[in-house]
Motif scaffolding. Structure first.
Motif, mmCIF file in Angstrom:
data_model
loop_
_atom_site.group_PDB
_atom_site.id
_atom_site.type_symbol
_atom_site.label_atom_id
_atom_site.label_comp_id
_atom_site.label_asym_id
_atom_site.label_seq_id
_atom_site.Cartn_x
_atom_site.Cartn_y
_atom_site.Cartn_z
ATOM 1 N N LEU A 557 0.813 -1.217 0.000
ATOM 2 C CA LEU A 557 0.000 0.000 0.000
ATOM 3 C C LEU A 557 0.848 1.269 0.000
ATOM 4 O O LEU A 557 0.582 2.189 -0.800
ATOM 5 C CB LEU A 557 -0.969 -0.013 1.185
ATOM 6 C CG LEU A 557 -1.852 1.239 1.340
ATOM 7 C CD1 LEU A 557 -2.665 1.498 0.083
ATOM 8 C CD2 LEU A 557 -2.764 1.092 2.563
ATOM 9 N N PRO A 558 1.881 1.396 0.848
ATOM 10 C CA PRO A 558 2.685 2.625 0.806
ATOM 11 C C PRO A 558 3.360 2.846 -0.550
ATOM 12 O O PRO A 558 3.452 3.996 -1.012
ATOM 13 C CB PRO A 558 3.719 2.412 1.916
ATOM 14 C CG PRO A 558 3.077 1.439 2.847
ATOM 15 C CD PRO A 558 2.292 0.534 1.972
ATOM 16 N N ILE A 596 -5.070 -2.087 -0.949
ATOM 17 C CA ILE A 596 -4.999 -1.040 -1.970
ATOM 18 C C ILE A 596 -6.389 -0.743 -2.523
ATOM 19 O O ILE A 596 -6.784 0.426 -2.671
ATOM 20 C CB ILE A 596 -4.039 -1.472 -3.096
ATOM 21 C CG1 ILE A 596 -2.592 -1.427 -2.593
ATOM 22 C CG2 ILE A 596 -4.200 -0.591 -4.331
ATOM 23 C CD1 ILE A 596 -1.589 -2.047 -3.541
ATOM 24 N N ALA A 597 -7.139 -1.788 -2.834
ATOM 25 C CA ALA A 597 -8.488 -1.595 -3.368
ATOM 26 C C ALA A 597 -9.374 -0.848 -2.375
ATOM 27 O O ALA A 597 -10.128 0.062 -2.749
ATOM 28 C CB ALA A 597 -9.098 -2.952 -3.716
ATOM 29 N N GLU A 598 -9.268 -1.206 -1.093
ATOM 30 C CA GLU A 598 -10.082 -0.536 -0.086
ATOM 31 C C GLU A 598 -9.670 0.928 0.070
ATOM 32 O O GLU A 598 -10.520 1.815 0.238
ATOM 33 C CB GLU A 598 -9.954 -1.280 1.246
ATOM 34 C CG GLU A 598 -10.595 -2.667 1.225
ATOM 35 C CD GLU A 598 -10.322 -3.448 2.500
ATOM 36 O OE1 GLU A 598 -9.421 -3.015 3.274
ATOM 37 O OE2 GLU A 598 -10.980 -4.482 2.718
ATOM 38 N N TRP A 599 -8.371 1.188 0.001
ATOM 39 C CA TRP A 599 -7.895 2.567 0.120
ATOM 40 C C TRP A 599 -8.396 3.418 -1.043
ATOM 41 O O TRP A 599 -8.843 4.556 -0.846
ATOM 42 C CB TRP A 599 -6.363 2.571 0.174
ATOM 43 C CG TRP A 599 -5.781 3.952 0.166
ATOM 44 C CD1 TRP A 599 -5.671 4.808 1.216
ATOM 45 C CD2 TRP A 599 -5.240 4.628 -0.972
ATOM 46 N NE1 TRP A 599 -5.094 5.989 0.809
ATOM 47 C CE2 TRP A 599 -4.814 5.907 -0.526
ATOM 48 C CE3 TRP A 599 -5.070 4.291 -2.316
ATOM 49 C CZ2 TRP A 599 -4.235 6.836 -1.373
ATOM 50 C CZ3 TRP A 599 -4.491 5.212 -3.168
ATOM 51 C CH2 TRP A 599 -4.078 6.466 -2.703
ATOM 52 N N VAL A 600 -8.332 2.863 -2.266
ATOM 53 C CA VAL A 600 -8.808 3.613 -3.429
ATOM 54 C C VAL A 600 -10.299 3.917 -3.293
ATOM 55 O O VAL A 600 -10.755 5.059 -3.518
ATOM 56 C CB VAL A 600 -8.520 2.834 -4.728
ATOM 57 C CG1 VAL A 600 -9.247 3.479 -5.911
ATOM 58 C CG2 VAL A 600 -7.034 2.761 -4.994
ATOM 59 N N THR A 625 -3.005 10.869 1.157
ATOM 60 C CA THR A 625 -2.613 9.498 0.823
ATOM 61 C C THR A 625 -1.895 8.795 1.950
ATOM 62 O O THR A 625 -1.757 7.587 1.931
ATOM 63 C CB THR A 625 -1.688 9.509 -0.403
ATOM 64 O OG1 THR A 625 -0.545 10.328 -0.121
ATOM 65 C CG2 THR A 625 -2.394 10.038 -1.617
ATOM 66 N N ASN A 626 -1.434 9.548 2.954
ATOM 67 C CA ASN A 626 -0.702 8.883 4.035
ATOM 68 C C ASN A 626 -1.601 8.480 5.189
ATOM 69 O O ASN A 626 -1.122 8.105 6.250
ATOM 70 C CB ASN A 626 0.426 9.785 4.543
ATOM 71 C CG ASN A 626 -0.086 11.115 5.084
ATOM 72 O OD1 ASN A 626 -1.278 11.355 5.069
ATOM 73 N ND2 ASN A 626 0.848 11.949 5.556
ATOM 74 N N THR A 627 -2.920 8.577 4.996
ATOM 75 C CA THR A 627 -3.829 8.149 6.064
ATOM 76 C C THR A 627 -4.172 6.687 5.894
ATOM 77 O O THR A 627 -4.032 6.119 4.828
ATOM 78 C CB THR A 627 -5.114 8.974 6.043
ATOM 79 O OG1 THR A 627 -5.771 8.792 4.787
ATOM 80 C CG2 THR A 627 -4.815 10.431 6.270
#
Length: 627
Positions: A557-558, A596-600, A625-627
């Motif tokens: 993710l990062p 990644i999908a959940e973050w998007v 983006t850093n949350t």
């Protein structure tokens, strides 16, 4: 299954005595006839494997997309990257891709440039098998062996497809031929070097599966080699060294290459090609302990797997007959000298068959029916050699009984396999039953028949034995096959739905393509098959988040967030495997793709285009983006 060769020039013991004047022209006539027959065999094989080839489109889009990437970018070609942006590789070593990449570079990206190399590999495999069996048992046996290989349904499938198994089979047949040459009298050790190199390169096509033939190759060389025991051992060691060099250089190259300047090694959890070779594509296939796998149930593992609903139609047609031919062949050559080439060939090809069949039957990891194409050359060789030996002893009631029994069992098995698609093959099933029974009866009394009847019996037996697989092979060639897990026979396509590449609509394709050259990746999506569909449609790099199964930690993710901040990715595409499940299977491995999908989804606004949800990653995120 039998092979007739009543020509006294080929088998002098089979015909009446002739004067030197009468016999002199016969070898030239026989050689000419067999050259014609070989030409027809190879031409027919080419037609079967090349006819209407483009009907399958991209076939396995996973490898077609990688070929597109390799044809555009040399780094992608070297490592077998899924995309020209070099995010992640396919989950195999890339030797088979190198061949397709070069074809695409020469002829452009299209179905033919992707699939034709495998078809030509199939023709080459038949030709090399012919050459190997001819040295051991004569041209008649060689023709039968090549015919069996060409008409095996799984061969007709894989040599019309772009999976790496086609190159693997060709290289292993070449290696077997080299071993046969190496154990002959006055042969140079370079034949063993060539054999080892071929197996090593086969490793670069499909990793540890290439090594299943090694016990048979070593056994044949040690038992039948025309040298002292010490030199025979040295021959085997020489071949082993050549194999390690031929296959090992690439592993060393990848392991020493800075990870920051190459794509992530797909199929591994630690960006390691050694892990990929020994784990996911190695011992994990045997034990089922495959991190990143789908938790295969393998309910059919056991001695009946090769005859079951999954694999039976691919390879089972002649398996009982091949066992009869192997046992009978070894019995008939039991008093031959240690270096007898016919028995050596039976040890080589029979060992290949038995070891590979045992592994495929009992392995508990990921296994697909099309893997059985690796059995097809051995089936052809043992049938050709063993049936020819039995035919030469047809006056012996024991040989006649063995041929008759093999024919009867083959006909029954063919009827059972054909019955699984009774609506498609009812007439073939009836014909095989009648011809098979008739051939079995005639074979039992073939030693007492006159010459015309003997020839007719041989032809009838060959036709009856091969009619079933031939019908299945033709129906396989007539149907388009797509997806990652293709199947033989009249059923269309491959494994339905799960790994099929998407076909984006025109609006979505235009949206993804617009301005794609300004980004390292036009889009990102979970899973390699998903990425392949969008990449082939747009001809722009698409990142396969998580690799083939979406279970590789690539990127984390990062890392993905940083790429988004750098403006390297334009869109993220919502896929059917974003939640981390595969048709009821819960995969093991990394959850990075799910994160990644959940973050998007949390930070970007969805847009629906052609019924597909996408996210524009160049738009301002709702949260940092850093949350």
């Amino acid at each position: 299954m039998t092979l007739v060769s009543a020509d006294p020039a080929e088998h002098p013991a089979a015909g009446p005595e002739q004067s030197d004047a009468q016999a002199a022209p016969a070898p030239r006539i026989s050689a000419y006839r067999h050259r014609i027959a070989l030409g027809l065999l190879l031409a027919g094989t080419a037609v079967l494997y090349l006819w209407n080839l483009s009907a399958s489109g991209w076939a396995n889009a996973f490898y077609s997309a990688a070929a597109q990437a390799g044809a555009e970018n040399w780094t992608a070609m070297l490592f077998g990257s899924s995309d020209a942006g070099n995010a992640i590789t396919v989950d195999k070593t890339p030797a088979a891709l190198w061949v397709i990449d070069l074809s695409v570079r020469l002829f452009g990206l299209n179905s033919w440039s992707v699939l034709a190399p495998q078809a030509l590999m199939g023709v080459g495999a038949v030709a090399v098998l012919y050459a190997a069996v001819r040295r051991a048992a004569g041209p008649g046996a060689a023709l039968l062996a090549g015919l069996v290989l060409a008409l095996t349904p799984v061969a007709a499938l894989i040599f019309r497809f772009n999976n790496p198994d086609a190159l693997l089979v060709l290289l292993l047949v070449v290696a077997a031929y080299c071993v046969q040459r190496g154990i002959e009298k006055d042969a140079g050790r370079w034949w063993f070097v060539a054999a080892g190199a071929a197996v090593g390169f086969g490793f670069l096509a499909k990793m540890l599966q290439a090594f299943l033939v090694l016990p048979a190759f070593a056994g044949a060389a040690l038992v039948a080699g025309n040298r002292t025991l010490g030199r025979r051992v040295l021959d085997v060691v020489t071949a082993g060294v050549a194999m390690v060099i031929s296959g090992g250089w690439y592993l060393v190259l990848v392991e020493l290459w800075p990870a920051s300047t190459r794509p992530y090694i797909g199929g591994s959890q630690n960006d390691s090609i050694v892990e990929l070779a020994l784990g996911y594509n190695g011992f994990g296939r045997l034990t089922g302990d495959e991190t990143g796998g789908l938790g295969n149930l393998n309910f059919d593992a056991g001695p009946g797997r090769l005859f079951g609903w999954q694999m039976g139609a691919d390879i089972a047609w002649l398996l009982p007959a091949v066992l009869v031919c192997l046992v009978a062949g070894l019995y008939l050559t039991r008093r031959a000298p240690r270096t007898d080439p016919t028995r050596a060939a039976l040890i080589l090809w029979g060992g290949w068959l038995l070891v590979t069949a045992a592994v495929f039957s009992f392995m508990n990891g990921i296994v697909h029916p099309y893997y059985t194409v690796a059995l097809a050359p051995a089936v052809g060789a043992v049938i050709g050699i063993g049936a020819t030996l039995l035919w030469r002893h047809r006056s012996d009631i024991r040989a006649a009984t063995a041929m008759s029994g093999a024919m009867a069992v083959t006909a029954v098995l063919a009827a059972v396999l054909l019955a699984r698609h009774d609506d498609e093959f009812w007439w073939v099933r009836a014909a095989v039953a009648v011809a098979g029974v008739g051939a079995a009866v005639l074979l039992l009394m073939v030693g007492r028949l006159d010459r015309p009847a003997v020839r007719g019996t041989a032809v009838l037996a060959i036709v009856a034995g091969l009619a079933g697989p031939a019908a299945y092979s033709i129906s396989t060639a007539a149907a388009p096959h797509t997806g990652s897990i293709p199947s033989v026979g009249p059923s269309r396509g491959g494994f339905g739905g799960l790994f099929a590449a998407p076909e984006p609509g025109p609006s979505l394709t235009a949206r993804l393509s617009e301005g794609a050259d300004r980004y390292r990746w036009a889009a990102a999506v979970v899973g390699s098959s998903n990425a392949a569909g969008y990449q082939l449609a747009t001809r722009a790099p698409v990142m396969a988040v998580g690799g083939f199964n979406g279970t590789d930690p690539a990127p984390m993710l990062p890392e993905f967030q940083q790429l988004v901040d750098d403006g390297a990715i334009h869109y993220f595409i919502r896929s059917r495997i974003m939640a981390g499940g595969f048709g009821g299977h819960t995969p093991s491995g990394s959850r990075a793709a799910v994160e990644i999908a959940e973050w998007v989804q949390t930070h970007y606004q969805p847009v629906v285009v052609d019924d597909v949800t996408i996210y524009d990653l160049t738009q301002h995120a709702t949260n940092p983006t850093n949350t």
